[in-house]
Write an enzyme that holds these catalytic residues in place. Structure first.
Site, PDB file in Angstrom:
ATOM      1  CG  HIS A  24       0.777 -11.746  -6.228  1.00 37.46           C
ATOM      2  ND1 HIS A  24       0.780 -12.338  -4.990  1.00 37.46           N
ATOM      3  CD2 HIS A  24      -0.165 -10.764  -6.177  1.00 37.46           C
ATOM      4  CE1 HIS A  24      -0.114 -11.746  -4.231  1.00 37.46           C
ATOM      5  NE2 HIS A  24      -0.707 -10.802  -4.922  1.00 37.46           N
ATOM      6  CG  HIS A  78      -8.239  -3.836  -3.083  1.00 38.15           C
ATOM      7  ND1 HIS A  78      -7.141  -3.044  -2.864  1.00 38.15           N
ATOM      8  CD2 HIS A  78      -7.770  -5.118  -3.090  1.00 38.15           C
ATOM      9  CE1 HIS A  78      -6.062  -3.812  -2.754  1.00 38.15           C
ATOM     10  NE2 HIS A  78      -6.409  -5.075  -2.898  1.00 38.15           N
ATOM     11  CD  GLU A  80      -3.148  -6.897  -5.106  1.00 33.96           C
ATOM     12  OE1 GLU A  80      -3.756  -6.990  -4.027  1.00 33.96           O
ATOM     13  OE2 GLU A  80      -2.085  -7.502  -5.351  1.00 33.96           O
ATOM     14  CG  ASP A  82      -6.543  -9.005  -7.438  1.00 34.13           C
ATOM     15  OD1 ASP A  82      -6.179  -7.845  -7.230  1.00 34.13           O
ATOM     16  OD2 ASP A  82      -6.822  -9.798  -6.516  1.00 34.13           O
ATOM     17  CG  HIS A 144      -4.092  -7.031   0.272  1.00 33.66           C
ATOM     18  ND1 HIS A 144      -3.877  -7.138  -1.077  1.00 33.66           N
ATOM     19  CD2 HIS A 144      -2.919  -7.365   0.848  1.00 33.66           C
ATOM     20  CE1 HIS A 144      -2.667  -7.537  -1.331  1.00 33.66           C
ATOM     21  NE2 HIS A 144      -2.050  -7.691  -0.206  1.00 33.66           N
ATOM     22  CG  ASP A 163      -8.088  -8.576  -1.496  1.00 31.12           C
ATOM     23  OD1 ASP A 163      -8.500  -9.233  -2.456  1.00 31.12           O
ATOM     24  OD2 ASP A 163      -7.090  -7.844  -1.556  1.00 31.12           O
ATOM     25  CE1 TYR A 191      -7.018 -13.946  -1.342  1.00 28.84           C
ATOM     26  CE2 TYR A 191      -7.483 -12.832   0.725  1.00 28.84           C
ATOM     27  CZ  TYR A 191      -7.288 -12.788  -0.636  1.00 28.84           C
ATOM     28  OH  TYR A 191      -7.341 -11.585  -1.300  1.00 28.84           O
ATOM     29  CG  HIS A 222     -10.065 -13.101  -4.502  1.00 29.07           C
ATOM     30  ND1 HIS A 222      -9.739 -12.993  -5.838  1.00 29.07           N
ATOM     31  CD2 HIS A 222      -9.366 -12.123  -3.869  1.00 29.07           C
ATOM     32  CE1 HIS A 222      -8.885 -11.986  -5.993  1.00 29.07           C
ATOM     33  NE2 HIS A 222      -8.654 -11.443  -4.825  1.00 29.07           N
TER      34      HIS A 222
HETATM   35 FE1  FEO Z   1      -5.469  -7.227  -2.813  1.00 28.99          FE
HETATM   36 FE2  FEO Z   1      -7.487  -9.505  -4.439  1.00 28.99          FE
HETATM   37  O1  FEO Z   1      -6.356  -8.024  -4.272  1.00 28.99           O
END
Ligand code: FEO
Length: 390
Positions: A24, A78, A80, A82, A144, A163, A191, A222
């Site tokens: 993104h 989380h 989000e 991803d 996040h 995250d 990041y 990640h």
């Molecule tokens: Fe806030 Fe890796 O998503």
């Protein structure tokens, strides 16, 4: 083949998205991973999901260890997409699983995917017994999203941090001590700067909480898993959260016919002669993630643009919009550039500097192409600004 067993009975079942370069708008030249962990305890538990498009590959990986129908719990740290995109596929493949999630996360998941999950809402301090292993839930709201939490596995001393502590770095080697640490540290800083900077004030509390845990692994959502550099990582997060600055100066500009570029080079020469570290970028949209990573520990930033149609160049407007969201507060900043028959870029840039929470200093601009006296003045401007951040 079975997925990698990270420690006894805990498997890496996430996805490596080797060729993903644009997360993104965040430039990710080393790719992206969506980490997920399968805990084969007395009760079977999956920690986090992956991006929806990879749901099939994800389930196939899990099947190499266990039939998904046997999974008892799925932790959603989380929502989000991803990390949660594969939730609907999991709901179908894991009919016996309870989805453990924060109250905010439950609301978000229903908004995204519908009310199709068997949820159990967890809050700070709640624990989940897997029989021979115990999970503890620790909310970290805004790291996040409002729903964010991390999960601690006491017996193995593993923090599943989602995250937090993540990096966009793909490698077939999954641990921090198996990869190029200079890239790893740059990517974890990048990041932080591009994802967590707006919430930097919350980092200190989170780091204190994590520091109070016995840790053998930090397993983020990640990138690589931390096992050998945990202490250094926590120290870096603490520094970045506190906004520790150096005498580094970032200069970023765009140019039409070379006048602002000549000025940027003069400003850079002057600033460099003040003795600190100076980095010059011509802004091209792709490099905004790197500019922000450099800015994280810099003392200041200078922006250059000529006037185009009574305002700054559109590329620079894109950078400022990005910075306005990230709020790099505490950085000294100023604008410079060239103009023809009327100005406008200087005013635009100065307004955005204030909106982004930076400390505005006087700028410098000149008409048309800078002449020798104006080049000398630009050098002096760079020198004087660099002195202010030393
Ligand atoms: Fe806030 Fe890796 O998503």
């Amino acid at each position: 083949m079975k997925p990698q067993e990270l420690v006894k009975d805990i498997y890496d079942v996430g996805i490596i998205d080797w060729t993903m370069e644009d997360f993104h708008g965040f430039y990710t030249p080393h790719g992206v991973t969506y980490n997920s962990y399968l805990i084969m305890a007395d009760k079977i538990c999956l920690v986090d999901a992956v991006k929806g498009v990879y749901a099939g590959e994800f389930l196939a990986t899990i099947r190499r260890v266990v039939d998904p129908a046997k999974i008892d719990y799925i932790i959603i740290n989380h929502v989000e997409p991803d990390h949660s995109g594969a939730m609907p596929a999991l709901a179908e493949a894991c009919p016996n699983a309870k989805f453990m999630i924060s109250k905010q996360g439950k609301a978000e998941a229903i908004e995204h995917y519908g009310d199709i999950f068997d949820f159990e809402v967890v809050k700070s301090g709640d624990t989940l017994s897997l029989g021979n292993k115990t999970l503890q839930f620790i909310p970290v709201p805004m790291l996040h999203w409002p729903d964010s939490m991390v999960t601690y596995l006491a017996e193995d001393q593993i923090l599943f941090s989602n995250d937090s502590f993540g990096q966009h770095y793909c490698s077939s080697k999954r641990f921090d001590d198996q990869v190029d640490t200079s890239i790893l540290y740059y990517e974890v800083k990048k990041y932080f700067a591009n994802i967590l900077l707006p919430y930097a004030k919350l980092i200190g509390k989170a780091v204190n909480t994590v520091n109070g845990l016995d840790l053998k692994l930090i397993a983020p959502g990640h990138g690589c898993i931390w096992r050998s550099h945990i202490k250094e990582l926590l120290a870096k997060y603490d520094e970045w959260g506190r906004g520790v600055k150096s005498d580094k100066l970032i200069i970023v500009y765009d140019t039409m016919w070379g006048g602002t570029e000549a000025m940027a080079r003069a400003v850079t020469r002057g600033a460099s002669s003040a003795g600190g570290t100076v980095k010059l970028f011509r802004y091209n949209n792709i490099n905004k993630s790197d500019i922000v990573a450099e800015l994280l520990t810099a003392g200041g930033i200078l922006f250059g643009s000529p006037t185009q149609n009574s305002g700054m160049m559109p590329n620079m407007g894109g950078l400022f919009t990005y910075l306005k969201g990230l709020k790099p507060i505490g950085k000294k900043a100023a604008a410079f550039g060239t103009y023809g028959w009327s100005g406008g870029a200087q005013k635009d840039m100065e307004e955005f500097i204030v909106k982004a929470g930076m400390e505005l200093e006087p700028g410098y601009n000149c008409k048309w192409r800078p002449r020798p006296a104006e080049i000398a003045a630009a050098e002096q401007f760079g020198y004087d600004f660099a002195k202010k951040i030393k």
